[in-house]
Write a protein that holds these residues in place. Structure first.
Motif, PDB file in Angstrom:
ATOM      1  N   HIS A   5      40.659  38.511  40.677  1.00  0.00           N
ATOM      2  CA  HIS A   5      40.011  37.986  41.892  1.00  0.00           C
ATOM      3  C   HIS A   5      39.242  39.051  42.665  1.00  0.00           C
ATOM      4  N   THR A   6      39.477  40.342  42.348  1.00  0.00           N
ATOM      5  CA  THR A   6      38.726  41.395  43.042  1.00  0.00           C
ATOM      6  C   THR A   6      37.407  41.718  42.329  1.00  0.00           C
ATOM      7  N   GLY A   7      37.191  41.118  41.170  1.00  0.00           N
ATOM      8  CA  GLY A   7      35.966  41.394  40.405  1.00  0.00           C
ATOM      9  C   GLY A   7      34.786  40.566  40.920  1.00  0.00           C
ATOM     10  N   PHE A   8      33.664  40.724  40.247  1.00  0.00           N
ATOM     11  CA  PHE A   8      32.439  40.033  40.669  1.00  0.00           C
ATOM     12  C   PHE A   8      32.618  38.508  40.608  1.00  0.00           C
ATOM     13  N   LYS A   9      32.989  38.012  39.424  1.00  0.00           N
ATOM     14  CA  LYS A   9      33.160  36.560  39.296  1.00  0.00           C
ATOM     15  C   LYS A   9      34.354  36.078  40.112  1.00  0.00           C
ATOM     16  N   SER A  28      45.185  41.137  40.594  1.00  0.00           N
ATOM     17  CA  SER A  28      44.154  42.030  40.025  1.00  0.00           C
ATOM     18  C   SER A  28      44.490  43.472  40.325  1.00  0.00           C
ATOM     19  N   LEU A  29      43.677  44.354  39.776  1.00  0.00           N
ATOM     20  CA  LEU A  29      43.729  45.749  40.223  1.00  0.00           C
ATOM     21  C   LEU A  29      43.082  45.827  41.600  1.00  0.00           C
ATOM     22  N   GLN A  30      43.226  46.975  42.244  1.00  0.00           N
ATOM     23  CA  GLN A  30      42.574  47.208  43.537  1.00  0.00           C
ATOM     24  C   GLN A  30      41.062  47.009  43.394  1.00  0.00           C
ATOM     25  N   ASP A  52      48.884  45.547  37.588  1.00  0.00           N
ATOM     26  CA  ASP A  52      48.247  45.571  36.258  1.00  0.00           C
ATOM     27  C   ASP A  52      48.630  44.342  35.432  1.00  0.00           C
ATOM     28  N   ILE A  53      47.643  43.816  34.723  1.00  0.00           N
ATOM     29  CA  ILE A  53      47.878  42.641  33.885  1.00  0.00           C
ATOM     30  C   ILE A  53      48.736  43.021  32.667  1.00  0.00           C
ATOM     31  N   ARG A  54      48.822  44.322  32.373  1.00  0.00           N
ATOM     32  CA  ARG A  54      49.647  44.772  31.250  1.00  0.00           C
ATOM     33  C   ARG A  54      51.128  44.836  31.629  1.00  0.00           C
ATOM     34  N   MET A  74      40.905  35.605  34.467  1.00  0.00           N
ATOM     35  CA  MET A  74      39.617  36.304  34.332  1.00  0.00           C
ATOM     36  C   MET A  74      39.778  37.808  34.208  1.00  0.00           C
ATOM     37  N   ALA A  75      40.940  38.339  34.594  1.00  0.00           N
ATOM     38  CA  ALA A  75      41.098  39.798  34.618  1.00  0.00           C
ATOM     39  C   ALA A  75      40.820  40.362  33.229  1.00  0.00           C
ATOM     40  N   ALA A  76      39.982  41.364  33.164  1.00  0.00           N
ATOM     41  CA  ALA A  76      39.620  41.937  31.863  1.00  0.00           C
ATOM     42  C   ALA A  76      38.917  43.274  32.060  1.00  0.00           C
ATOM     43  N   THR A 118      36.717  33.865  28.357  1.00  0.00           N
ATOM     44  CA  THR A 118      36.327  34.876  27.360  1.00  0.00           C
ATOM     45  C   THR A 118      34.822  35.139  27.518  1.00  0.00           C
ATOM     46  N   SER A 119      34.004  34.917  26.488  1.00  0.00           N
ATOM     47  CA  SER A 119      32.609  35.347  26.603  1.00  0.00           C
ATOM     48  C   SER A 119      31.775  34.700  25.499  1.00  0.00           C
ATOM     49  N   ASP A 120      30.468  34.650  25.717  1.00  0.00           N
ATOM     50  CA  ASP A 120      29.571  34.203  24.643  1.00  0.00           C
ATOM     51  C   ASP A 120      29.490  35.255  23.530  1.00  0.00           C
ATOM     52  N   ARG A 174      33.632  30.034  27.429  1.00  0.00           N
ATOM     53  CA  ARG A 174      32.736  31.094  26.942  1.00  0.00           C
ATOM     54  C   ARG A 174      31.420  30.974  27.687  1.00  0.00           C
ATOM     55  N   SER A 175      31.214  31.864  28.635  1.00  0.00           N
ATOM     56  CA  SER A 175      29.966  31.724  29.393  1.00  0.00           C
ATOM     57  C   SER A 175      29.030  32.875  29.104  1.00  0.00           C
ATOM     58  N   GLY A 176      27.761  32.600  29.332  1.00  0.00           N
ATOM     59  CA  GLY A 176      26.732  33.606  29.108  1.00  0.00           C
ATOM     60  C   GLY A 176      26.719  34.615  30.248  1.00  0.00           C
ATOM     61  N   ASN A 177      25.779  35.548  30.176  1.00  0.00           N
ATOM     62  CA  ASN A 177      25.688  36.593  31.207  1.00  0.00           C
ATOM     63  C   ASN A 177      25.459  35.985  32.575  1.00  0.00           C
TER      64      ASN A 177
HETATM   65  N1  LIG Z   1      29.878  39.204  34.195  1.00  0.00           N
HETATM   66  C1  LIG Z   1      29.446  38.583  33.080  1.00  0.00           C
HETATM   67  O1  LIG Z   1      28.244  38.496  32.811  1.00  0.00           O
HETATM   68  C2  LIG Z   1      30.454  37.941  32.160  1.00  0.00           C
HETATM   69  C3  LIG Z   1      29.967  37.179  31.078  1.00  0.00           C
HETATM   70  C4  LIG Z   1      30.883  36.554  30.218  1.00  0.00           C
HETATM   71  C5  LIG Z   1      32.243  36.710  30.458  1.00  0.00           C
HETATM   72  N2  LIG Z   1      32.686  37.473  31.504  1.00  0.00           N
HETATM   73  C6  LIG Z   1      34.151  37.562  31.712  1.00  0.00           C
HETATM   74  O2  LIG Z   1      34.457  37.116  33.043  1.00  0.00           O
HETATM   75  C7  LIG Z   1      35.577  37.819  33.546  1.00  0.00           C
HETATM   76  C8  LIG Z   1      35.248  38.459  34.882  1.00  0.00           C
HETATM   77  O3  LIG Z   1      34.159  39.374  34.701  1.00  0.00           O
HETATM   78  P1  LIG Z   1      33.497  40.145  35.933  1.00  0.00           P
HETATM   79  O4  LIG Z   1      32.060  40.267  35.628  1.00  0.00           O
HETATM   80  O5  LIG Z   1      33.906  39.520  37.206  1.00  0.00           O
HETATM   81  O6  LIG Z   1      34.191  41.588  35.782  1.00  0.00           O
HETATM   82  P2  LIG Z   1      34.593  42.644  36.889  1.00  0.00           P
HETATM   83  O7  LIG Z   1      34.671  43.966  36.217  1.00  0.00           O
HETATM   84  O8  LIG Z   1      33.725  42.539  38.078  1.00  0.00           O
HETATM   85  O9  LIG Z   1      36.064  42.207  37.303  1.00  0.00           O
HETATM   86  C9  LIG Z   1      37.162  42.421  36.472  1.00  0.00           C
HETATM   87  C10 LIG Z   1      38.431  41.999  37.196  1.00  0.00           C
HETATM   88  O10 LIG Z   1      39.537  42.204  36.309  1.00  0.00           O
HETATM   89  C11 LIG Z   1      40.511  42.995  36.965  1.00  0.00           C
HETATM   90  N3  LIG Z   1      41.181  43.871  36.000  1.00  0.00           N
HETATM   91  C12 LIG Z   1      40.612  44.724  35.122  1.00  0.00           C
HETATM   92  N4  LIG Z   1      41.587  45.386  34.451  1.00  0.00           N
HETATM   93  C13 LIG Z   1      42.776  44.913  34.921  1.00  0.00           C
HETATM   94  C14 LIG Z   1      44.124  45.209  34.655  1.00  0.00           C
HETATM   95  N5  LIG Z   1      44.478  46.129  33.748  1.00  0.00           N
HETATM   96  N6  LIG Z   1      45.084  44.557  35.348  1.00  0.00           N
HETATM   97  C15 LIG Z   1      44.758  43.628  36.292  1.00  0.00           C
HETATM   98  N7  LIG Z   1      43.484  43.299  36.585  1.00  0.00           N
HETATM   99  C16 LIG Z   1      42.512  43.952  35.919  1.00  0.00           C
HETATM  100  C17 LIG Z   1      39.744  43.836  37.976  1.00  0.00           C
HETATM  101  O11 LIG Z   1      40.621  44.303  38.994  1.00  0.00           O
HETATM  102  C18 LIG Z   1      38.723  42.812  38.457  1.00  0.00           C
HETATM  103  O12 LIG Z   1      39.337  41.997  39.430  1.00  0.00           O
HETATM  104  C19 LIG Z   1      35.996  38.810  32.459  1.00  0.00           C
HETATM  105  O13 LIG Z   1      37.011  38.234  31.684  1.00  0.00           O
HETATM  106  C20 LIG Z   1      34.718  38.963  31.630  1.00  0.00           C
HETATM  107  O14 LIG Z   1      34.997  39.373  30.321  1.00  0.00           O
HETATM  108  C21 LIG Z   1      31.817  38.094  32.362  1.00  0.00           C
END
Ligand SMILES: NC(=O)c1ccc[n+]([C@@H]2O[C@H](COP(=O)([O-])OP(=O)(O)OC[C@H]3O[C@@H](n4cnc5c(N)ncnc54)[C@H](O)[C@@H]3O)[C@@H](O)[C@H]2O)c1
Length: 350
Positions: A5-9, A28-30, A52-54, A74-76, A118-120, A174-177
């Protein structure tokens, strides 16, 4: 429950859920400095844990505490070039992180649906430029894509478990960019263009003829929610694509469009300077969204061109004119939801 939830999406998704009045908790991570989460001052906006998700025990405790019935995972580690530097970590986070989420979720009787993002890039890509459908073969070339194919295998394994022993429904999206305001991901085209524009530095562009199915971030996120609702209502979804119907635009077309709006200096030739070579990333990538369009009546609300312009406008408003990032996102979400006719998820239609 939303992981990442702290990431872009994740930040956009949290705000979309808020606007739809759907309660959510985040794991999520910080947040990263200068991320959208940071710019929009989202800390503490929802119940959250930075962990950590691990860490399987921590996930299990979190789920036990909040008892969510739906998980959007979504965390990845989502970056292709970084996956070459950290292949082991990428697999541990993307594959074993998903195993941790699913194995915990399957031990809770209140759990209903788990969406794994996941991803395209999971499709076996021969660079023919033919759009991939959900039944096409999977194969990852780079470590990131391969790890997401691993994630898909994990999803299939738990689909089998769900079929044999009961339990929540699991599917992958599976979404595109995606593009949109606030993405600062390393080596992502838009983040690089915006950074170059704002700092008046030359942007080195790798692989200008490569194509990607660009879409505005709100489009697939809304699709994820429609798909979850569909599964909650008892319909079957195993894996589903979210991408624009139109042919993927090339990197060069996007850069040209961006340059017609803002003074960005680019260098197309020097791909070595950005530590890349053509065979590290796929050349052509098109994804077929027919299943989402038939099953969910989903289609992108913004064309690829509109999505690009909206992203640049967001950055202009925020970075140049100093407008509040959260407010800008809220306005975009409101506009997006208003565009959708008979939106079944909108609070007004509940
Ligand atoms: N941005 C794109 O264009 C795109 C396209 C297709 C799929 N995706 C997928 O969408 C998802 C979100 O992507 P995004 O662009 O928001 O990425 P991002 O890097 O902005 O965010 C990643 C999120 O995952 C969390 N994370 C990473 N490692 C972690 C860990 N070890 N433990 C806990 N949390 C962890 C981060 O804290 C962050 O909240 C991902 O699964 C990515 O593979 C993204």
């Amino acid at each position: 429950m939303l992981t990442g939830h702290t990431g872009f999406k994740g930040t956009w998704m949290t705000m979309l859920l808020e606007q739809l009045e759907i309660p959510v908790v985040g794991y999520s991570l910080q947040p990263e400095k200068n991320s959208l989460f940071d710019r929009a001052n989202r800390i503490g906006a929802i119940p959250e844990l930075f962990a950590d998700i691990r860490d399987s025990k921590s996930i299990d405790n979190f789920i036990d505490y909040y008892k969510p019935s739906i998980i959007i995972h979504m965390a990845a580690q989502p970056l292709v070039l970084e996956s070459y530097q950290k292949p082991r970590e990428t697999f541990e986070i993307n594959v074993m992180g998903t195993v941790n989420v699913l194995s915990s979720a399957f031990s809770k009787d209140y759990m209903k649906v788990i969406l794994v993002v996941t991803s395209d890039k999971v499709y076996k890509n021969n660079n023919f430029g033919v759009p991939f459908t959900e039944v096409d073969s999977l194969e990852g070339h780079d470590p990131y894509s391969a790890s997401k194919v691993g994630t898909e295998s994990v999803v299939v394994a738990w689909q089998v478990i769900s079929g044999l022993s009961g339990g929540p429904k699991v599917f992958s999206a599976r979404s595109g960019n995606v593009i949109g305001g606030g993405d600062i991901g390393k080596d992502r085209l838009f983040a690089d263009l915006v950074e170059g524009w704002l700092s008046s530095r030359t942007v080195f562009i790798r692989n200008p003829s490569s194509t990607r199915p660009w879409q505005h971030v709100l489009d697939p996120l809304y699709g994820y929610l429609l798909a979850i609702e569909h599964v909650l209502l008892g319909e079957e979804v195993k894996a589903i694509n979210f991408a624009p119907k139109s042919k993927s635009m090339s990197v060069k077309e996007i850069v040209d469009l961006a340059q017609s709006y803002f003074p960005i200096i680019v260098n197309f030739k020097d791909s070595n300077q950005v530590g890349n070579s053509n065979d590290r990333e796929s050349k052509f990538l098109d994804v077929d969204p027919t299943l989402a369009s038939i099953k969910l009546k989903w289609e992108t609300q913004y064309s690829q061109k509109d999505s690009i312009i909206k992203t640049l406008e967001w950055w202009k408003n925020h970075a140049l004119l100093g407008r509040n990032a959260h407010q800008l996102c809220k306005e975009e979400i409101e506009e997006f939801l208003n565009k959708i006719n008979n939106n079944p998820l909108h609070p007004n239609n509940k």
